[in-house]
Design an enzyme around this catalytic site. Structure first.
Site, PDB file in Angstrom:
ATOM      1  N   LYS A 377       0.834  -1.202   0.000  1.00  0.00           N
ATOM      2  CA  LYS A 377       0.000   0.000   0.000  1.00  0.00           C
ATOM      3  C   LYS A 377       0.873   1.259   0.000  1.00  0.00           C
ATOM      4  O   LYS A 377       2.062   1.185   0.311  1.00  0.00           O
ATOM      5  CB  LYS A 377      -0.908  -0.020   1.224  1.00  0.00           C
ATOM      6  CG  LYS A 377      -0.170  -0.043   2.556  1.00  0.00           C
ATOM      7  CD  LYS A 377      -1.108  -0.319   3.722  1.00  0.00           C
ATOM      8  CE  LYS A 377      -0.351  -0.360   5.028  1.00  0.00           C
ATOM      9  NZ  LYS A 377      -1.209  -0.825   6.125  1.00  0.00           N
ATOM     10  N   TYR A 615      15.240  30.702   5.550  1.00  0.00           N
ATOM     11  CA  TYR A 615      14.068  31.364   6.137  1.00  0.00           C
ATOM     12  C   TYR A 615      14.242  31.596   7.636  1.00  0.00           C
ATOM     13  O   TYR A 615      14.773  30.738   8.348  1.00  0.00           O
ATOM     14  CB  TYR A 615      12.832  30.486   5.965  1.00  0.00           C
ATOM     15  CG  TYR A 615      12.284  30.450   4.557  1.00  0.00           C
ATOM     16  CD1 TYR A 615      11.855  31.611   3.923  1.00  0.00           C
ATOM     17  CD2 TYR A 615      12.166  29.242   3.883  1.00  0.00           C
ATOM     18  CE1 TYR A 615      11.337  31.570   2.645  1.00  0.00           C
ATOM     19  CE2 TYR A 615      11.645  29.179   2.606  1.00  0.00           C
ATOM     20  CZ  TYR A 615      11.230  30.353   1.989  1.00  0.00           C
ATOM     21  OH  TYR A 615      10.723  30.306   0.732  1.00  0.00           O
TER      22      TYR A 615
HETATM   23  C1  LIG Z   1      -0.455  -1.814   6.813  1.00  0.00           C
HETATM   24  C2  LIG Z   1      -1.004  -3.059   7.299  1.00  0.00           C
HETATM   25  C3  LIG Z   1      -0.176  -4.196   7.453  1.00  0.00           C
HETATM   26  C4  LIG Z   1       1.331  -4.141   7.300  1.00  0.00           C
HETATM   27  O1  LIG Z   1       1.879  -3.662   8.495  1.00  0.00           O
HETATM   28  P1  LIG Z   1       3.440  -3.633   8.781  1.00  0.00           P
HETATM   29  O2  LIG Z   1       3.543  -3.310  10.203  1.00  0.00           O
HETATM   30  O3  LIG Z   1       4.017  -2.599   7.903  1.00  0.00           O
HETATM   31  O4  LIG Z   1       3.955  -4.980   8.448  1.00  0.00           O
HETATM   32  C5  LIG Z   1      -0.770  -5.379   7.770  1.00  0.00           C
HETATM   33  N1  LIG Z   1      -2.104  -5.467   7.964  1.00  0.00           N
HETATM   34  C6  LIG Z   1      -2.922  -4.412   7.855  1.00  0.00           C
HETATM   35  C7  LIG Z   1      -4.368  -4.571   8.081  1.00  0.00           C
HETATM   36  C8  LIG Z   1      -2.397  -3.165   7.520  1.00  0.00           C
HETATM   37  O5  LIG Z   1      -3.210  -2.113   7.430  1.00  0.00           O
END
Ligand SMILES: *Cc1c(COP(=O)(O)O)cnc(C)c1O
Length: 726
Positions: A377, A615
């Site tokens: 993702k 800045y």
């Molecule tokens: C993002 C997510 C993961 C992955 O989590 P990590 O800690 O990066 O391994 C797994 N399950 C769900 C439901 C998530 O939203």
């Protein structure tokens, strides 16, 4: 995994053989000796050469791993350039031949440039350009299967205007079509009718993980060659041919040949690509040169009249010239652009070898029958979803998790196979898209499941259970809750399994404190796990078939590795980092960072003691200083909160502090006392430089956040580049 010694040696080498076949077609080496021998060699066997070139282009261009418009544009641009150069190269010969004296000059020139080539062999270049574009669009729009059908139809249309013309012209509508077509172009063997089928097949072969056995491939190739011979002889005998480039058996023949060649893996001979192309382009020039030389030296009997000697002379001169030209180009030509466009500013470097390594390490630590579900993702946590997901797909990962349906669709468009789970909520109205792209949708509660089911479109789904995080998921009270609603909720849950349009192939939960070693958190996590299995067991008791189960994300796996699930949903660990620098986990794995973040120095200036930078005049030099301005800022994912914290970057293997306030597009680094600092120098913000390393977790901690946020907030301007073998 080192894939550099697994290149397609067979294909590289056959390019050379194919180039010699082309010379044979144009010089008829056996002509002096045997009419039939010549026919078999030049009208049948050598006819595999051009389709082989097309298939090779398809293999590298159209496959799922490169279903990327940039690649197509680069291919088109390169082919057009080469074509342009070749047309110019042959202008003198065209003039000598009286090309420009012909009638209807302009229409003829256009026709030649677009279809037939301005010299007899040059048709290949426009054909490869047009064929490449057509095949690419067909595959992109229709998928391989249907694209192949369309390409075969095009091929058949070409076939009946080529070696089957005697039949083709008698078919009512078709005959008329050909009469029209031959006003436009002299042949049907071109980029529209001839090339696409081979390009599509090439891409399709690249796409399939399973290849034919070598013996099968060779035997079928020989059978098809014999069949082509028979076909050629029959067509020749009945004088049906208008031209003799296209046979029915040619398509399967080249297909099996290509499959057989795929088995020869080893060293890469990329230079053979340039040499074979050069041989293809310049051999007619050599034919002219040899005829000229023979005339001057009075050696015509030997060099021209004897077809075999003539062939050998053309081969020797063409190959020598091409090798020399290729070597010259390698040595003095423009260096190949090392990075993608935009990488001159700020870029991340993805180390795919480390990604492969992490996959192997994670899989090695997982229980038998448990599979890796790669969480990609948010642009694969900022690493670039395309680069990461296609690589994972290529090395055999068959389950992915995305946050949104659009991410899931993007994955499919990249050609990712297997399970793709959408972790978030999708508008039920988009059920048909879930269906079309074969995505699995998370069911976050009963109402949502009902609304999705009500769309009347079959959808794959995973049920999510809320076991204590209270984010998404069905909340099902278990014994201890002593809730009178318990049975009702349980019934709702089991009803979901029987919903007509929902195909439940997974059930999962998410842990919310799995990263913590605190006793209380461990206790809470164990309760979450117990709650999950209680619900699963109740479903089992009701006779419901339990689909795939999954509980652990990265920390869930590293701290509770003993769980036996169908999947581990690994995100951050897959990328070789943990959320914080001081993370304590029960399982210690040798995970390697996949990402490095780099930028360049765009200006170096000296300032006097007391002068300020940036800045708000946040930094004032307490000595005469040298300041380097670096082309990366908070819009590129460097948190502004790091300003004035002495955050370091690496240049030339040495650390230097960021000074002044971080801007949107730039930041300043104090390089006083560091030697050899120059404009264009690479600056490493995350990653290794010499024996120094700045880790993402350390930067994240400094910025008061976790690695996950730091990486996934990479700005869209930061270009992704791959290092390692790709
Ligand atoms: C993002 C997510 C993961 C992955 O989590 P990590 O800690 O990066 O391994 C797994 N399950 C769900 C439901 C998530 O939203």
């Amino acid at each position: 995994m080192n894939t550099s010694n697994k290149s397609y040696t067979g294909i590289d080498c056959f390019r050379m053989i194919a180039a010699l076949f082309i010379i044979a077609i144009h010089t008829s080496p056996l002509g002096t000796y045997s009419e039939w021998g010549d026919f078999i060699l030049t009208r049948v066997i050598a006819r595999v050469a051009v389709p082989f070139f097309f298939m090779t282009s398809g293999f590298f261009l159209i496959s799922r791993y490169s279903c990327n418009a940039d690649r197509l544009c680069a291919f088109a641009r390169k082919t057009a350039l080469i074509y342009g150069a070749a047309v110019l190269l042959y202008l003198p010969i065209n003039m000598y031949n009286g090309y420009f004296k012909m009638e209807n000059l302009l229409p003829n020139i256009i026709q030649d440039i677009v279809f037939d080539g301005t010299l007899y062999h040059l048709w290949y270049l426009p054909a490869s350009l047009a064929g490449g574009v057509i095949a690419w669009i067909l595959v992109r729009k229709l998928g391989f299967r249907r694209a192949f059908v369309v390409a075969v139809i095009l091929y058949l249309m070409g076939l009946f205007g080529d070696s089957y013309y005697g039949l083709g012209k008698q078919v009512p509508v078709l005959g008329g079509f050909y009469t029209l077509w031959f006003q436009v172009s002299d042949y049907t063997r071109n980029g529209i009718f001839f090339a696409p089928v081979f390009l599509v097949l090439g891409g399709w072969i690249a796409d399939c993980q399973t290849h034919l056995r070598q013996v099968t491939a060779w035997s079928m190739c020989i059978v098809m060659l014999l069949s082509m011979l028979a076909e050629g002889m029959v067509l020749h005998y009945f004088q049906l041919q208008r031209h003799d480039s296209m046979y029915l058996s040619l398509v399967p023949c080249v297909y099996f040949l290509f499959q057989a060649l795929l088995h020869f893996r080893g060293k890469r001979h990329a230079w053979l690509r340039d040499v074979s192309l050069l041989v293809y382009i310049i051999h007619p020039m050599m034919i002219v040169a040899i005829r000229l030389a023979a005339k001057v030296l009075h050696l015509q009997t030997l060099l021209v009249k004897n077809s075999l000697v003539h062939f050998v002379a053309v081969v020797v001169t063409s190959v020598s010239f091409s090798v020399a030209a290729a070597a010259f180009w390698q040595r003095f030509g423009r260096r190949k652009k090392e990075w993608n466009q935009g990488a001159d500013r700020a870029y991340i470097e993805i180390n795919l070898d480390n990604l492969t390594h992490n996959v192997q390490v994670l899989r090695g630590a997982m229980p038998a029958k448990c599979e890796l579900m790669a969480v990609v993702k948010a642009q694969a946590y900022g690493h670039g979803m395309y680069e990461i997901a296609t690589h994972l797909d290529r090395i055999g990962v068959r389950a992915f998790a995305a946050a949104t349906i659009d991410e899931g669709i993007a994955l499919r468009r990249f050609g990712v196979r297997g399970e793709i789970l959408v972790l978030g909520c999708t508008l039920p109205e988009r059920a048909s898209e879930l269906h079309r792209y074969g995505l699995s949708q998370t069911l976050s509660d009963y109402d949502y499941a009902c609304r999705l089911n009500a769309q009347g479109v079959p959808v794959k789904a995973h049920i999510k259970l809320d076991t204590g995080m209270h984010r998404l998921g069905f909340w099902v009270p278990v014994e201890k809750d002593a809730d009178k609603n318990a049975d009702k909720e349980m019934q709702k849950l089991s009803r979901v399994f029987h919903m007509k349009y929902l195909n439940i192939n997974g059930i999962y939960t998410h842990l919310c404190a799995a990263d913590s070693p605190d006793e209380e958190d461990v206790l809470f996590t164990r309760q979450q796990i117990a709650r999950f299995y209680k619900v699963v067991n109740r479903l089992k008791k009701q006779g419901i078939h339990i689909p795939k189960t999954h509980i652990q994300s990265s920390y869930g796996f590293l701290n509770y590795p003993e769980l036996k699930c169908s999947y581990v949903r690994a995100g951050i660990a897959l990328y070789g980092v943990l959320s914080t620098p001081d993370a304590q986990t029960r399982l210690h794995l040798d995970l390697r960072p996949v990402l490095a973040l780099k930028a360049h120095i765009v200006l170096v200036r000296n300032i006097k003691e007391g002068e300020s930078v940036g800045y708000g005049r946040m930094f004032t030099a307490d000595r005469d200083s040298r300041i380097a301005i670096v082309s990366i800022g908070y819009a590129d994912g460097i948190p502004r909160i790091l300003s004035g914290q002495g955050q370091q970057v690496l240049l030339g293997g040495q650390p230097a502090p960021v000074v002044g306030r971080i801007c949107m597009d730039q930041l300043a680094v104090d390089v006083t006392g560091i030697e050899h600092v120059y404009v264009g120098m690479t600056v490493t913000l995350i990653g290794r430089d010499g024996d120094q390393e700045i880790t993402a977790p350390a930067v994240a901690a400094q910025a008061d956040t976790i690695t996950n946020e730091l990486l996934s907030c990479r700005g869209t301007r930061v270009v992704v580049t791959c290092c390692s073998y790709c």
